[in-house]
Design a protein around this motif. Sequence first.
Motif, PDB file in Angstrom:
ATOM      1  N   LEU A  14      13.448  10.207   2.309  1.00 44.36           N
ATOM      2  CA  LEU A  14      12.934  11.247   3.204  1.00 44.36           C
ATOM      3  C   LEU A  14      12.463  10.685   4.539  1.00 44.36           C
ATOM      4  O   LEU A  14      12.319  11.435   5.509  1.00 44.36           O
ATOM      5  CB  LEU A  14      11.774  11.985   2.545  1.00 44.36           C
ATOM      6  CG  LEU A  14      12.084  13.207   1.700  1.00 44.36           C
ATOM      7  CD1 LEU A  14      10.804  13.850   1.218  1.00 44.36           C
ATOM      8  CD2 LEU A  14      12.930  14.216   2.453  1.00 44.36           C
ATOM      9  N   LYS A  15      12.195   9.359   4.548  1.00 39.02           N
ATOM     10  CA  LYS A  15      11.760   8.679   5.782  1.00 39.02           C
ATOM     11  C   LYS A  15      10.532   9.352   6.398  1.00 39.02           C
ATOM     12  O   LYS A  15      10.478   9.615   7.606  1.00 39.02           O
ATOM     13  CB  LYS A  15      12.902   8.619   6.796  1.00 39.02           C
ATOM     14  CG  LYS A  15      14.142   7.890   6.278  1.00 39.02           C
ATOM     15  CD  LYS A  15      15.191   7.733   7.335  1.00 39.02           C
ATOM     16  CE  LYS A  15      16.451   7.088   6.791  1.00 39.02           C
ATOM     17  NZ  LYS A  15      16.228   5.767   6.177  1.00 39.02           N
ATOM     18  N   GLN A  16       9.530   9.618   5.573  1.00 36.77           N
ATOM     19  CA  GLN A  16       8.288  10.200   6.077  1.00 36.77           C
ATOM     20  C   GLN A  16       7.484   9.142   6.831  1.00 36.77           C
ATOM     21  O   GLN A  16       7.525   7.960   6.478  1.00 36.77           O
ATOM     22  CB  GLN A  16       7.443  10.732   4.917  1.00 36.77           C
ATOM     23  CG  GLN A  16       8.114  11.814   4.104  1.00 36.77           C
ATOM     24  CD  GLN A  16       7.230  12.277   2.954  1.00 36.77           C
ATOM     25  OE1 GLN A  16       6.405  13.161   3.115  1.00 36.77           O
ATOM     26  NE2 GLN A  16       7.402  11.665   1.787  1.00 36.77           N
ATOM     27  N   PRO A  17       6.737   9.528   7.852  1.00 39.87           N
ATOM     28  CA  PRO A  17       5.867   8.572   8.535  1.00 39.87           C
ATOM     29  C   PRO A  17       4.889   7.942   7.548  1.00 39.87           C
ATOM     30  O   PRO A  17       4.373   8.622   6.656  1.00 39.87           O
ATOM     31  CB  PRO A  17       5.128   9.431   9.568  1.00 39.87           C
ATOM     32  CG  PRO A  17       5.997  10.632   9.765  1.00 39.87           C
ATOM     33  CD  PRO A  17       6.664  10.876   8.447  1.00 39.87           C
ATOM     34  N   ALA A  18       4.639   6.638   7.712  1.00 36.36           N
ATOM     35  CA  ALA A  18       3.805   5.909   6.752  1.00 36.36           C
ATOM     36  C   ALA A  18       2.418   6.513   6.619  1.00 36.36           C
ATOM     37  O   ALA A  18       1.821   6.486   5.538  1.00 36.36           O
ATOM     38  CB  ALA A  18       3.711   4.441   7.163  1.00 36.36           C
TER      39      ALA A  18
END
Length: 247
Positions: A14-18
């Motif tokens: 999903l490549k969500q912000p850390a």
Amino acid sequence: MRAIILAAGRGLRLKQPADAELPKCLLEFGGRTLLERHLQLLQRAGVGEVVLALGFLHERVESQLQRVAGYAQPQIVLNDRFELGSVLTLHTAAGALTRGGDVLVMDADVLYHERIMAALVAGAQPVNRILIDRHFEPGDEPVKVCVRAGVPVELRKQPSPQLQYDTLGESIGFFRFSERGARRLAAIVADYAASGRGDMPHEEAVRDLLLERSQPFEVADVTGAPWIEIDFPADVERAAREILPRI
């Protein structure tokens, strides 16, 4: 009948912000999380016992559950090795697989119409059931179900080119098992965990059960019912744009 919801994974694709990562089951569509939608549909279907298998940021999920009113609180089991395969997550719910009655095994990251739930729980007789959608985008990502004469004969992303079948569909990610089927699945999953195959998806264990032919399986075709599995950022956008308005 009880339901096991698999919700332990991190969802790296999903490549969500850390600084804003969430377990996928807490993604919201129309003001409700995927998890809340699961619980609502299970309640409507008369499934009163729910086991929630968590891992990544499980505290956030448990905190969210405390704020959701109107649904029976699920039993929580934890997979502390959630970075490996979902077969280990299912193994943490072995007790729910083996304590009797039909069992639903469901991916948590699916937004879907209630017709899909209805097809999953239909009928009072014990049954092993796989849901399929015949209209799907080709490629390596979908888990395919190959069916011959009404009987599922394969469950894999890449079926053998030599396999003979008359119907091909994508697995919804929801399964129903009879008491006997669930107990056998628990044994297969335990073998995966004990033999160093904990990095495998739980579908591989379901496939083993299917292919050993120790008991019958049936297929429920839900083609046309809106649904989407949330794996990639584009899935989130499509879920909100195309699927949500239809459910």
